[in-house]
Design a protein around this motif. Structure first.
Motif, PDB file in Angstrom:
ATOM      1  N   UNK A  31      67.684  34.225 -30.624  1.00 21.32           N
ATOM      2  CA  UNK A  31      69.147  34.085 -30.587  1.00 21.32           C
ATOM      3  C   UNK A  31      69.812  34.283 -31.946  1.00 21.32           C
ATOM      4  N   UNK A  32      69.089  34.792 -32.916  1.00 19.43           N
ATOM      5  CA  UNK A  32      69.619  34.841 -34.286  1.00 19.43           C
ATOM      6  C   UNK A  32      70.922  35.611 -34.434  1.00 19.43           C
ATOM      7  N   UNK A  33      71.158  36.624 -33.625  1.00 15.53           N
ATOM      8  CA  UNK A  33      72.390  37.400 -33.745  1.00 15.53           C
ATOM      9  C   UNK A  33      73.391  37.093 -32.639  1.00 15.53           C
ATOM     10  N   UNK A  41      76.441  31.174 -22.662  1.00 13.85           N
ATOM     11  CA  UNK A  41      76.314  32.017 -21.477  1.00 13.85           C
ATOM     12  C   UNK A  41      74.838  32.155 -21.082  1.00 13.85           C
ATOM     13  N   UNK A  42      73.986  32.322 -22.058  1.00 14.36           N
ATOM     14  CA  UNK A  42      72.549  32.403 -21.802  1.00 14.36           C
ATOM     15  C   UNK A  42      72.051  31.128 -21.132  1.00 14.36           C
ATOM     16  N   UNK A  43      72.515  29.980 -21.633  1.00 16.26           N
ATOM     17  CA  UNK A  43      72.131  28.706 -21.026  1.00 16.26           C
ATOM     18  C   UNK A  43      72.621  28.603 -19.591  1.00 16.26           C
ATOM     19  N   UNK A  44      73.813  29.111 -19.317  1.00 17.25           N
ATOM     20  CA  UNK A  44      74.311  29.126 -17.945  1.00 17.25           C
ATOM     21  C   UNK A  44      73.401  29.967 -17.050  1.00 17.25           C
ATOM     22  N   UNK A  65      70.376  19.340 -13.862  1.00 15.48           N
ATOM     23  CA  UNK A  65      71.467  19.310 -14.836  1.00 15.48           C
ATOM     24  C   UNK A  65      70.971  18.748 -16.170  1.00 15.48           C
ATOM     25  N   UNK A  66      70.172  17.688 -16.112  1.00 22.34           N
ATOM     26  CA  UNK A  66      69.647  17.092 -17.339  1.00 22.34           C
ATOM     27  C   UNK A  66      68.786  18.091 -18.096  1.00 22.34           C
ATOM     28  N   UNK A  67      67.901  18.812 -17.382  1.00 31.13           N
ATOM     29  CA  UNK A  67      67.042  19.778 -18.061  1.00 31.13           C
ATOM     30  C   UNK A  67      67.874  20.878 -18.701  1.00 31.13           C
ATOM     31  N   UNK A  68      68.818  21.414 -17.938  1.00 32.45           N
ATOM     32  CA  UNK A  68      69.665  22.478 -18.468  1.00 32.45           C
ATOM     33  C   UNK A  68      70.451  22.032 -19.683  1.00 32.45           C
ATOM     34  N   UNK A  69      71.011  20.836 -19.612  1.00 34.28           N
ATOM     35  CA  UNK A  69      71.780  20.314 -20.746  1.00 34.28           C
ATOM     36  C   UNK A  69      70.891  20.048 -21.947  1.00 34.28           C
ATOM     37  N   UNK A  70      69.691  19.537 -21.689  1.00 36.65           N
ATOM     38  CA  UNK A  70      68.767  19.272 -22.785  1.00 36.65           C
ATOM     39  C   UNK A  70      68.442  20.582 -23.506  1.00 36.65           C
ATOM     40  N   UNK A  71      68.159  21.635 -22.726  1.00 32.03           N
ATOM     41  CA  UNK A  71      67.826  22.918 -23.327  1.00 32.03           C
ATOM     42  C   UNK A  71      69.039  23.486 -24.061  1.00 32.03           C
ATOM     43  N   UNK A  72      70.209  23.362 -23.462  1.00 27.59           N
ATOM     44  CA  UNK A  72      71.431  23.868 -24.084  1.00 27.59           C
ATOM     45  C   UNK A  72      71.682  23.168 -25.410  1.00 27.59           C
ATOM     46  N   UNK A  73      71.524  21.851 -25.422  1.00 24.38           N
ATOM     47  CA  UNK A  73      71.746  21.099 -26.657  1.00 24.38           C
ATOM     48  C   UNK A  73      70.731  21.493 -27.712  1.00 24.38           C
ATOM     49  N   UNK A  74      69.491  21.731 -27.302  1.00 24.16           N
ATOM     50  CA  UNK A  74      68.456  22.130 -28.243  1.00 24.16           C
ATOM     51  C   UNK A  74      68.803  23.461 -28.889  1.00 24.16           C
TER      52      UNK A  74
END
Length: 84
Positions: A31-33, A41-44, A65-74
């Motif tokens: 995701x560097x660029x 959007x990728x997380x969605x 939802x928890x898994x998705x949010x955890x990954x998004x926050x990471x």
């Protein structure tokens, strides 16, 4: 009343830390660029994939939802750290 306690050895803990570090490096490279909007959007998309792969009723909506949010926050935190 018996129970088992499973704990990691020091070597196991070190291995996990190394694995997480490697995963973080790979994520940062991927995701560097990307802008934060693109990362969101990728997380969605990932959340949609997770949802689509689950058999009907096999996983509570909250857990997905928890898994998705955890990954998004990471990714968000790591992305912010990368832009210093």
């Amino acid at each position: 009343m018996r129970y088992n306690v499973i704990t990691l050895t020091k070597e196991g803990t070190l291995t996990i830390k190394q694995m997480l570090s490697t995963i973080n490096e790979i994520e940062q490279t991927m995701i560097k660029d990307f802008s934060q909007e693109e990362v969101n959007q990728l997380n969605d998309f990932f959340n949609g994939i997770i949802y689509n792969l689950q058999p009907e009723g096999s996983l509570e909506e909250l857990q997905k939802e928890e898994y998705g949010n955890m990954y998004a926050e990471s990714i968000e935190v790591n992305h912010k750290n990368d832009n210093r």
